[in-house]
Every structure is written in C-alpha cells, then in structure tokens.
Design a protein around this motif. Structure first.
Motif, PDB file in Angstrom:
ATOM      1  N   ASP A  88      -6.009  -5.271   6.355  1.00  0.00           N
ATOM      2  CA  ASP A  88      -5.830  -3.930   6.913  1.00  0.00           C
ATOM      3  C   ASP A  88      -4.458  -3.869   7.571  1.00  0.00           C
ATOM      4  O   ASP A  88      -4.162  -4.634   8.493  1.00  0.00           O
ATOM      5  CB  ASP A  88      -6.940  -3.670   7.926  1.00  0.00           C
ATOM      6  CG  ASP A  88      -6.846  -2.294   8.551  1.00  0.00           C
ATOM      7  OD1 ASP A  88      -6.193  -1.421   7.960  1.00  0.00           O
ATOM      8  OD2 ASP A  88      -7.431  -2.102   9.628  1.00  0.00           O
ATOM      9  N   THR A  89      -3.613  -2.961   7.099  1.00  0.00           N
ATOM     10  CA  THR A  89      -2.251  -2.864   7.637  1.00  0.00           C
ATOM     11  C   THR A  89      -2.127  -1.827   8.738  1.00  0.00           C
ATOM     12  O   THR A  89      -1.042  -1.643   9.285  1.00  0.00           O
ATOM     13  CB  THR A  89      -1.249  -2.525   6.513  1.00  0.00           C
ATOM     14  OG1 THR A  89      -1.610  -1.278   5.942  1.00  0.00           O
ATOM     15  CG2 THR A  89      -1.215  -3.611   5.453  1.00  0.00           C
ATOM     16  N   GLN A  90      -3.212  -1.163   9.073  1.00  0.00           N
ATOM     17  CA  GLN A  90      -3.143  -0.111  10.086  1.00  0.00           C
ATOM     18  C   GLN A  90      -2.644  -0.639  11.434  1.00  0.00           C
ATOM     19  O   GLN A  90      -1.774  -0.012  12.043  1.00  0.00           O
ATOM     20  CB  GLN A  90      -4.496   0.578  10.243  1.00  0.00           C
ATOM     21  CG  GLN A  90      -4.447   1.737  11.214  1.00  0.00           C
ATOM     22  CD  GLN A  90      -5.796   2.430  11.336  1.00  0.00           C
ATOM     23  OE1 GLN A  90      -6.741   2.064  10.681  1.00  0.00           O
ATOM     24  NE2 GLN A  90      -5.855   3.425  12.191  1.00  0.00           N
ATOM     25  N   PRO A  91      -3.141  -1.777  11.936  1.00  0.00           N
ATOM     26  CA  PRO A  91      -2.611  -2.260  13.220  1.00  0.00           C
ATOM     27  C   PRO A  91      -1.120  -2.583  13.151  1.00  0.00           C
ATOM     28  O   PRO A  91      -0.377  -2.298  14.089  1.00  0.00           O
ATOM     29  CB  PRO A  91      -3.422  -3.530  13.492  1.00  0.00           C
ATOM     30  CG  PRO A  91      -4.675  -3.366  12.697  1.00  0.00           C
ATOM     31  CD  PRO A  91      -4.281  -2.586  11.482  1.00  0.00           C
ATOM     32  N   LEU A  92      -0.682  -3.126  12.029  1.00  0.00           N
ATOM     33  CA  LEU A  92       0.738  -3.427  11.868  1.00  0.00           C
ATOM     34  C   LEU A  92       1.559  -2.143  11.843  1.00  0.00           C
ATOM     35  O   LEU A  92       2.602  -2.045  12.500  1.00  0.00           O
ATOM     36  CB  LEU A  92       0.961  -4.233  10.584  1.00  0.00           C
ATOM     37  CG  LEU A  92       2.391  -4.667  10.284  1.00  0.00           C
ATOM     38  CD1 LEU A  92       2.942  -5.539  11.398  1.00  0.00           C
ATOM     39  CD2 LEU A  92       2.444  -5.396   8.959  1.00  0.00           C
ATOM     40  N   ASP A  93       1.089  -1.145  11.111  1.00  0.00           N
ATOM     41  CA  ASP A  93       1.780   0.144  11.052  1.00  0.00           C
ATOM     42  C   ASP A  93       1.850   0.796  12.433  1.00  0.00           C
ATOM     43  O   ASP A  93       2.878   1.372  12.805  1.00  0.00           O
ATOM     44  CB  ASP A  93       1.088   1.088  10.068  1.00  0.00           C
ATOM     45  CG  ASP A  93       1.215   0.625   8.621  1.00  0.00           C
ATOM     46  OD1 ASP A  93       2.133  -0.161   8.320  1.00  0.00           O
ATOM     47  OD2 ASP A  93       0.373   1.037   7.796  1.00  0.00           O
ATOM     48  N   GLU A  94       0.775   0.694  13.181  1.00  0.00           N
ATOM     49  CA  GLU A  94       0.737   1.275  14.532  1.00  0.00           C
ATOM     50  C   GLU A  94       1.732   0.566  15.449  1.00  0.00           C
ATOM     51  O   GLU A  94       2.453   1.206  16.225  1.00  0.00           O
ATOM     52  CB  GLU A  94      -0.685   1.160  15.105  1.00  0.00           C
ATOM     53  CG  GLU A  94      -0.864   1.768  16.475  1.00  0.00           C
ATOM     54  CD  GLU A  94      -0.723   3.280  16.482  1.00  0.00           C
ATOM     55  OE1 GLU A  94      -0.456   3.843  17.554  1.00  0.00           O
ATOM     56  OE2 GLU A  94      -0.869   3.919  15.426  1.00  0.00           O
ATOM     57  N   ALA A 113       8.843  -5.294   7.308  1.00  0.00           N
ATOM     58  CA  ALA A 113       9.141  -6.462   6.483  1.00  0.00           C
ATOM     59  C   ALA A 113       9.255  -7.719   7.347  1.00  0.00           C
ATOM     60  O   ALA A 113       8.729  -8.782   6.998  1.00  0.00           O
ATOM     61  CB  ALA A 113      10.417  -6.241   5.694  1.00  0.00           C
ATOM     62  N   GLY A 114       9.932  -7.612   8.473  1.00  0.00           N
ATOM     63  CA  GLY A 114      10.103  -8.758   9.367  1.00  0.00           C
ATOM     64  C   GLY A 114       8.790  -9.234   9.959  1.00  0.00           C
ATOM     65  O   GLY A 114       8.497 -10.434   9.975  1.00  0.00           O
ATOM     66  N   LEU A 115       7.996  -8.293  10.439  1.00  0.00           N
ATOM     67  CA  LEU A 115       6.704  -8.666  11.024  1.00  0.00           C
ATOM     68  C   LEU A 115       5.749  -9.218   9.971  1.00  0.00           C
ATOM     69  O   LEU A 115       5.038 -10.196  10.217  1.00  0.00           O
ATOM     70  CB  LEU A 115       6.074  -7.468  11.731  1.00  0.00           C
ATOM     71  CG  LEU A 115       6.688  -7.085  13.069  1.00  0.00           C
ATOM     72  CD1 LEU A 115       6.067  -5.790  13.583  1.00  0.00           C
ATOM     73  CD2 LEU A 115       6.490  -8.191  14.085  1.00  0.00           C
ATOM     74  N   ALA A 116       5.737  -8.601   8.788  1.00  0.00           N
ATOM     75  CA  ALA A 116       4.866  -9.089   7.720  1.00  0.00           C
ATOM     76  C   ALA A 116       5.257 -10.507   7.333  1.00  0.00           C
ATOM     77  O   ALA A 116       4.396 -11.370   7.129  1.00  0.00           O
ATOM     78  CB  ALA A 116       4.932  -8.155   6.516  1.00  0.00           C
TER      79      ALA A 116
END
Length: 96
Positions: free
Chosen positions: A3-9, A35-38
């Motif tokens: 789930d990428t929602q927390p990362l997007d937030e 990109a950096g965080l992922a």
C-alpha cells in the motif's frame, strides 16, 4: 502489492513544508522524494504486516510444538529412570 498511500501522504506533507519559493517545482520534488524514499525503504528489506503476521503465527506454533516435545522427552526420561536405577541395584557392585 504494498500500500503506497502512507508513502504518498508522507511525501505530500514533506512537499507542503517546502518554502514558497520552490513550490512551483512541487511535482518534481514529490517525484524525487517518492523515488528516494521508495529506494531507502527497499534497501531496508522491510516486510509487510501480512508477512510478519504469518511468521509470528508460525513461530508461535513452533514454540508450542517444542514445548510439547520437551514434555514428551521429560516424560520418557522419567519413565526410564526407575528402570535404570533398579537394573543397577540388581547388578550390584562390580566384583574384582
């Protein structure tokens, strides 16, 4: 799929903290942050909550099985102890 929602937030909040002078580059900044965080999270070799739960259940079952086997071994050892002590008493001390 994660789930990428927390990362997007998180990225949205970080980009909002940017000074007004760089806000016009917000789209580029968000893409670069994402990109950096992922990449950083990928290097951490994190597992999903589901993977963690499965492994935790497997470990709990293994611990239960180990406790059962330890109890069985202890019971078998206890059952053999009287036989061993009685057989050593029957044979008596060694003769010279």
């Amino acid at each position: 799929m994660r789930d990428t929602q927390p990362l997007d937030e998180l990225i949205r909040k970080l980009s909002e903290l940017m000074p007004e002078s760089v806000r016009h580059m917000q789209g580029d900044i968000e893409r670069n942050l994402k990109a950096g965080l992922a990449g950083a999270l990928q290097r951490m070799e994190l597992v999903t909550r589901e993977e963690y739960e499965v492994q935790a259940k497997l470990l709990a079952r293994s611990r239960e099985r180990l406790a059962e086997l330890e109890a069985r071994v202890a019971a078998l050892e206890d059952a053999l102890r009287p036989d061993m002590s009685s057989s050593s008493q029957k044979s008596g001390p060694p003769e010279e």
